[in-house]
Each structure stands twice: as structure tokens, then as C-alpha cells.
Design a protein around this motif. Structure first.
Motif, mmCIF file in Angstrom:
data_model
loop_
_atom_site.group_PDB
_atom_site.id
_atom_site.type_symbol
_atom_site.label_atom_id
_atom_site.label_comp_id
_atom_site.label_asym_id
_atom_site.label_seq_id
_atom_site.Cartn_x
_atom_site.Cartn_y
_atom_site.Cartn_z
ATOM 1 N N GLU A 219 0.882 -1.170 0.000
ATOM 2 C CA GLU A 219 0.000 0.000 0.000
ATOM 3 C C GLU A 219 0.919 1.219 0.000
ATOM 4 O O GLU A 219 2.053 1.136 0.481
ATOM 5 N N GLY A 226 4.470 3.341 11.353
ATOM 6 C CA GLY A 226 3.207 3.197 12.083
ATOM 7 C C GLY A 226 2.602 4.485 12.594
ATOM 8 O O GLY A 226 1.556 4.471 13.244
ATOM 9 N N ALA A 227 3.247 5.610 12.315
ATOM 10 C CA ALA A 227 2.765 6.867 12.904
ATOM 11 C C ALA A 227 1.626 7.505 12.114
ATOM 12 O O ALA A 227 0.729 8.098 12.697
ATOM 13 N N CYS A 228 1.658 7.401 10.797
ATOM 14 C CA CYS A 228 0.755 8.243 9.997
ATOM 15 C C CYS A 228 -0.550 7.570 9.608
ATOM 16 O O CYS A 228 -1.473 8.244 9.172
ATOM 17 N N GLN A 229 -0.646 6.267 9.720
ATOM 18 C CA GLN A 229 -1.864 5.513 9.376
ATOM 19 C C GLN A 229 -2.174 5.573 7.886
ATOM 20 O O GLN A 229 -3.278 5.244 7.466
ATOM 21 N N GLY A 230 -1.223 6.002 7.076
ATOM 22 C CA GLY A 230 -1.485 6.189 5.654
ATOM 23 C C GLY A 230 -1.628 4.888 4.884
ATOM 24 O O GLY A 230 -2.266 4.853 3.843
ATOM 25 N N SER A 232 -3.027 2.038 5.848
ATOM 26 C CA SER A 232 -3.987 1.114 6.472
ATOM 27 C C SER A 232 -4.812 0.346 5.450
ATOM 28 O O SER A 232 -5.174 0.881 4.407
ATOM 29 N N TYR A 243 -9.068 -1.015 10.613
ATOM 30 C CA TYR A 243 -7.947 -0.720 9.738
ATOM 31 C C TYR A 243 -6.654 -1.105 10.446
ATOM 32 O O TYR A 243 -6.441 -0.752 11.601
ATOM 33 N N GLY B 22 -0.390 14.548 13.511
ATOM 34 C CA GLY B 22 -0.684 13.517 12.514
ATOM 35 C C GLY B 22 0.548 12.933 11.857
ATOM 36 O O GLY B 22 0.442 11.950 11.135
ATOM 37 N N THR B 23 1.700 13.540 12.096
ATOM 38 C CA THR B 23 2.904 13.035 11.437
ATOM 39 C C THR B 23 3.809 12.295 12.406
ATOM 40 O O THR B 23 4.826 11.739 11.999
ATOM 41 N N PHE B 24 3.427 12.245 13.654
ATOM 42 C CA PHE B 24 4.310 11.669 14.658
ATOM 43 C C PHE B 24 3.545 10.722 15.585
ATOM 44 O O PHE B 24 4.050 10.320 16.618
ATOM 45 N N GLY B 25 2.308 10.367 15.172
ATOM 46 C CA GLY B 25 1.494 9.469 15.980
ATOM 47 C C GLY B 25 1.367 9.980 17.397
ATOM 48 O O GLY B 25 1.160 11.169 17.636
ATOM 49 N N LYS B 45 -1.222 13.184 17.268
ATOM 50 C CA LYS B 45 -2.231 13.143 16.208
ATOM 51 C C LYS B 45 -3.596 13.515 16.789
ATOM 52 O O LYS B 45 -3.881 13.323 17.973
ATOM 53 N N GLY B 54 -11.426 6.056 10.312
ATOM 54 C CA GLY B 54 -10.673 6.675 9.229
ATOM 55 C C GLY B 54 -11.261 6.370 7.864
ATOM 56 O O GLY B 54 -12.282 5.692 7.743
ATOM 57 N N ASN B 55 -10.594 6.872 6.843
ATOM 58 C CA ASN B 55 -11.084 6.776 5.467
ATOM 59 C C ASN B 55 -10.648 5.482 4.797
ATOM 60 O O ASN B 55 -9.632 4.889 5.174
ATOM 61 N N PRO B 56 -11.408 5.088 3.757
ATOM 62 C CA PRO B 56 -10.992 3.900 2.997
ATOM 63 C C PRO B 56 -9.694 4.157 2.239
ATOM 64 O O PRO B 56 -9.429 5.286 1.833
ATOM 65 N N PRO B 57 -8.867 3.129 2.050
ATOM 66 C CA PRO B 57 -7.643 3.303 1.280
ATOM 67 C C PRO B 57 -7.949 3.396 -0.217
ATOM 68 O O PRO B 57 -9.048 3.018 -0.614
ATOM 69 N N ARG B 59 -5.068 5.931 1.116
ATOM 70 C CA ARG B 59 -5.166 7.128 1.946
ATOM 71 C C ARG B 59 -4.113 8.156 1.610
ATOM 72 O O ARG B 59 -4.177 9.266 2.128
ATOM 73 N N ILE B 71 -6.393 10.617 5.667
ATOM 74 C CA ILE B 71 -6.409 9.546 6.678
ATOM 75 C C ILE B 71 -7.797 9.465 7.315
ATOM 76 O O ILE B 71 -8.265 8.390 7.668
ATOM 77 N N GLN B 74 -8.190 8.941 11.744
ATOM 78 C CA GLN B 74 -8.216 7.664 12.475
ATOM 79 C C GLN B 74 -7.538 7.848 13.829
ATOM 80 O O GLN B 74 -6.394 8.300 13.912
#
Lengths: 260, 303
Positions: A219, A226-230, A232, A243, B22-25, B45, B54-57, B59, B71, B74
Motif C-alpha cells: 500500500e 506506524g505513525a501516519c496511518q497512511g 492502512s 484498519y 498527525g505526522t508523529f502518531g 495526532k 478513518g477513510n478507505p484506502p 489514503r 487519513i 483515524q
């Protein structure tokens, strides 16, 4: 997981568009497990901006080297294909959750295209553990099919499949595997990697076959840690749909948990 | 000896370098790659009252010198955050800034009230790039009346520094900045991502699962610097600048435009050491320029 500057030991174009990259970094060579990936900074400029993930295709802990296999398909892999011996490559890794082998033989590896990379590592590692391993490896035609026997110790039973029949058995991977089952192959566990549509077909067919099947997914990714969830993907667990991150919980998932 | 110590409103930071939300969890993802204590502050975040899946991939997708993400906020929700994340965050010796969002004013207020009862939180940042479902889905950050009302309601229940994070997707950011100031914000941060989209020409369809996403990275930096410049002239509030900061010079641009502190977002994905590297670079800059503190540079780009 660490950030390191691995030394480029060797870059070999093994067939048009396909490259085999040997990186020297003893930590990665020790730590990487089959199914895990490295997250490479392919450019120090702004384009391409993000790192690129590559499954580890093998390690040689004695030599302190890690092997990657990639296909030149875009800006990131173009840059990688220009690396010179002696260059340094910024790597994050090893990342992700590896394959889990539960112990049933034979282990059957189902690879589509360049998705063969993590399965070469897994196959080699299972073979070294004395396990019986089959590799079904499919591609569109001879030009897209790599001579992977070069990268595996003798002992892995390799079944080549091409859609046009130019090498090996003619047809698509799932049908070729089905024919092997019909001929009496009795797998213990299945491991698959390749384009998502292929994995989706394998997951569906496995509804009939009923073997434990792990798949390695891909993906788009931003952070890799694991930080951004991009990255998922939708996963079904204990009746709930959630997710999960390809970079963290994945890239290896149990096929029955993936929402295809 | 120059110092990077920064005071922004009543916040005292060791360096002016924050993580962009959102960039560092929640920080732990990067703990093995860098010394988190080297950060000026950790902006986690965005947190919502209820968990969001969150949104569907897909993303995210890379774009020229940037990336587009959708994202969909999420996050595990307030209850889980208080139980599972806040304790480890409180134990780090680092100013903790919680980003919050909601679908209604009431959700923001409920979050602020609950967080106000906790210790170890340095500041709250309002993520204003969310639709107000009671006002026909207008984004909180794009309407001066809605924005001022939200900020003042959160202000009334939150006693520590309050940051309003402005969206660039407006006609006149200065008006929104003044509305946030009137509502009672202590600090303004800008910019959030710019709205954008990518179409997959192979399918003829939007590439992102959510169709639209937020653009970040160096591609947006000139837009962001200009907005900080405009906001600096519109209000007296201290500013946190962000948008495509990759290196020391980028950070300096924001400071010279009027930011007291800056946040690094997309660059963390590319180079996890970006913040410590910029900290070293700013220190060198001060030494060479013979300055004691970055405060001397804030807003120098203005006439």
C-alpha cells in the motif's frame, strides 16, 4: 529497527528492468526476517520525496549483507537503478511483521511477478531449517520471469508459470497451483505475495482449498513506522472490521482476515 | 552562548521545533529512531471524543515535492487515549500538545473539559479542518462566526494555552486569524494542509479513497510562509508556522515571516532526524549571526 546508511556492494541488472541489489549492513543482515521490508531514501532531493519500501529478498549474516530485488517502474526505482558500488543508501528497517511459519510441510510459496522477493527469503530460510518447500512463480511472459533458481539453494521445488507459456507451465498462477493439487500436491501452509488482484483470487480459491494462507500486501506509505496511518488496509478480526497498518501489523496478514 | 529556548504565550520550550499533528502518531512510533526529548514539543495526532476508523484506502499518494493524504482522523478516541496513551506521554520530559477535533462544538468542549482535568498536558491545539455537522458541514475553520464561537466555548473550559490551527483553504486567512484571537486563542498555528486531488488516469477515478486529500510537503511552503506573514500583520498573537519545512533555512523563513515556533510534518517521514538537524542548524545560525535568541528574528521580513 534502526536507521542506517547501508553500503551498496553490488547492483546487478538480472534481466531488463529487474535489479538485484546487495547492501552491506551487518545489523540489517542479522535482524531482518522473511516478510519484513526496508524503507529506502532513494533521493536526497525533493522528488521523489517519500521513501520507498522493499521487501527483503534474502540475507547473508556471515557477509553482513541484505539482498533486495526490484523492478524499475518509476522515479524511485529509476534512481535505485543508478546506484554505484560504494554508494551509501539511507535505510530504515527492518520494518513490519514477518511471516509466521507454523511448521506444516511442505510450505508452498505462491509468487506473482516481483512479489517473489520476500518469498525467496522465506523459501531459503525454511530450506535451511530442513523444511520441504515448493515455489510457484508466475509472470506474464519470459521477459518478466526471473531465473530465481539463482537465488535459492538447491532443494526448493520451483514451478515456473507464464501466461503465454514462453517458460514453464502455461496459464495463470492459481490454475497452475490447482493443477498441482489435482496431481496430488498436499501443502502444509501457503504463503503468497504479488499484485493484489492475484492475492484476492488466491484468497477466494483458498476458501475451497482450506490451507493456512498468509499474504504480503502493499500500500502507499508515508512514515513506514506506524505513525501516519497512511498505509492502512481493512482487516476483519473477531467479527470486527478495523484498519491495520501495512507497515506495522503487516505487510504479512492472514488471508482470511483481509477484507478483499 | 545563543539559546533555542523559546517562550510562546505562556509555553516554555527548549527549542522552537514541534511535530506537526498527525505526522508523529503518539510519539512512541519514533522513540526507537530518535531522542524524543530533543523535540521542543510533541503535538500528537488529532484526538476525537469517539474512536474514528478513518477513510478507505488508498489514503495517501505522493505528489510533486509533496504528498496528499486523507487519513480521516483515524484515532482511538478519548477514553482509550486517557488510559493507554496519556500515561506514557506524561512520563516523557517533553511539552505535550494535544490536537483535538469534533463534529460539533459540544464534542470539542467535552474533549477540552476532559483534558483540562489531566496533568502533563502543556497546551491544546484545535484542528479546525473539520465539518460542523450542525451547520451544514461548513468547516469550523472557514467561517469567522463559527470559528470565534468554537474558540470561545473551548476557551471557557480550558485553562492552559490554547492554539487555533488555521486552515489555508479560505479567501482571507487574516479574518479567520482575528476571529480566533477574539474567541480567546493564545497562539495561532498555520497552515493545515491544502485541499487537493489526484485522478488515476488508468481508471479515470479519484485515486484517494476519500477523493480529496490534504496536500503537504515542500510544495506548499511558499503558500504557508505567505500566510504566516499575513497572519503576523493581522494579530498580535504568537504564531507556530508550518508547511513543508525540510531544513534550517525553511524554518528560518517561517520565523522571519513572523512565527515564534515552527512545526515539522512531512519531513519526519523522509528523515526522522529532521527536527534535531534543524535544531543544530538554528544554533549554528545564531552563533554565526551573533544573536542570542531566535526571538530577535521573529517577523524581521516585515517592513
Amino acid at each position: 529497527m534502526k536507521q542506517c546508511r547501508a553500503l551498496v556492494r553490488k547492483l546487478e541488472e538480472i534481466s531488463p528492468y529487474f535489479y538485484y541489489l546487495t547492501l552491506e549492513e551487518p545489523y540489517l543482515a542479522q535482524a531482518a526476517q522473511p516478510g519484513q521490508f526496508l524503507y529506502l531514501r532513494v533521493s536526497t532531493g525533493l522528488s521523489p520525496l517519500l521513501r520507498r519500501p522493499f521487501s527483503v529478498a534474502g540475507t547473508s549474516p556471515a557477509a553482513g549483507t541484505v539482498l533486495l530485488l526490484f523492478r524499475r517502474v518509476g522515479a524511485g526505482t529509476d534512481l535505485l537503478s543508478c546506484l554505484q558500488e560504494g554508494d551509501r543508501l539511507d535505510c530504515l528497517g527492518p520494518l513490519g511483521t514477518p511471516f509466521t511459519y507454523y511448521g506444516s510441510e511442505p510450505a508452498v510459496l505462491l509468487a506473482g511477478g516481483v512479489g517473489v522477493a520476500p518469498l525467496l527469503f522465506l523459501g531459503e530460510s525454511l530450506l535451511n531449517g530442513g523444511k520441504s518447500v515448493h515455489l510457484f512463480y508466475g509472470a506474464a511472459d519470459a521477459t518478466a520471469l526471473l531465473p530465481v533458481e539463482r537465488f535459492l539453494s538447491p532443494g526448493v521445488l520451483i514451478h515456473y508459470i507464464t501466461e503465454d507459456g514462453s517458460v514453464g507451465e502455461q496459464g495463470k498462477l492459481p490454475q497452475a497451483f490447482q493443477r498441482a493439487l489435482d496431481r496430488g500436491l498436499s501443502p502444509g501452509e501457503l504463503f503468497a505475495c504479488g499484485p493484489r488482484p492475484l492475492l484476492a483470487v488466491l484468497a477466494r480459491e483458498n476458501g475451497q482449498w482450506g490451507y493456512p494462507l498468509q499474504v504480503s500486501l502493499e500500500e502507499n506509505m508515508a512514515c513506514g513506522v506506524g505513525a501516519c496511518q497512511g498505509c492502512s488496509v481493512l482487516i476483519q478480526k473477531d467479527g470486527e472490521t478495523v484498519y491495520e497498518r501495512v507497515c506495522r501489523e503487516g505487510p504479512v496478514f492472514h488471508s482470511k482476515e483481509v477484507v478483499w | 552562548m545563543p539559546s533555542l529556548k523559546t517562550r510562546i504565550a505562556s509555553l516554555a520550550l527548549e527549542t522552537p521545533l514541534l511535530t506537526a499533528s498527525g505526522t508523529f502518531g503518539f510519539g512512541d512510533e519514533y522513540a526507537s529512531l530518535m531522542r524524543l526529548e530533543g523535540l521542543g514539543g510533541l503535538v500528537v495526532k488529532t484526538l476525537t471524543l469517539k474512536p474514528r476508523s478513518g477513510n478507505p484506502p488508498p489514503r495517501l499518494v505522493e505528489t510533486p515535492a509533496g504528498m496528499l493524504n486523507a487519513i480521516g482522523l483515524q484515532n482511538p478516541g478519548l477514553k482509550h487515549f486517557l488510559k493507554a496513551e496519556l500515561p506514557h506521554l506524561q512520563n516523557r520530559n517533553i511539552p505535550l500538545i494535544i490536537s483535538i477535533a469534533g463534529d460539533t462544538e459540544e464534542e470539542y468542549v467535552a474533549l477540552a473539559e476532559a483534558l483540562d482535568r489531566q496533568t502533563g498536558i502543556a497546551a491544546l491545539e484545535l484542528n479546525l479542518s473539520c465539518p460542523n455537522v450542525k451547520k451544514g458541514g461548513i468547516l469550523f475553520g472557514t467561517d469567522v462566526v463559527i470559528l470565534e464561537s468554537l474558540v470561545s466555548k473551548v476557551r471557557s473550559v480550558w485553562n492552559k494555552p490554547l492554539i487555533a490551527k488555521l486552515t489555508p483553504n479560505v479567501t482571507a486567512v487574516a479574518d479567520l486569524a482575528r476571529a480566533a484571537a477574539t474567541g480567546g486563542a493564545d497562539i495561532l498555528s498555520a497552515i493545515n494542509t491544502l485541499r487537493g486531488m489526484v485522478i488515476d488516469v488508468a481508471t479515470g477515478r479519484p485515486l484517494l479513497g476519500n477523493r480529496f486529500g490534504g496536500l503537504s510537503g515542500p510544495a506548499v511552503r511558499p503558500v504557508a510562509v505567505k500566510m504566516i506573514y499575513e497572519i503576523f500583520e493581522a494579530t498580535k498573537l504568537p504564531l507556530i508556522g508550518m508547511g513543508g519545512i525540510m531544513n534550517t533555512d525553511d524554518a528560518l523563513q517561517f520565523i522571519m515571516a513572523g512565527a515564534t515556533a515552527v512545526a515539522v510534518g512531512t519531513a519526519n517521514f523522509v528523515e526522522p532526524q529532521t527536527i534535531p538537524q534543524i535544531a543544530a542548524g538554528l544554533n549554528d545560525y545564531l552563533e554565526k549571526a551573533g544573536l542570542e535568541s531566535l526571538h530577535e528574528l521573529v517577523g524581521v521580513a516585515h517592513d
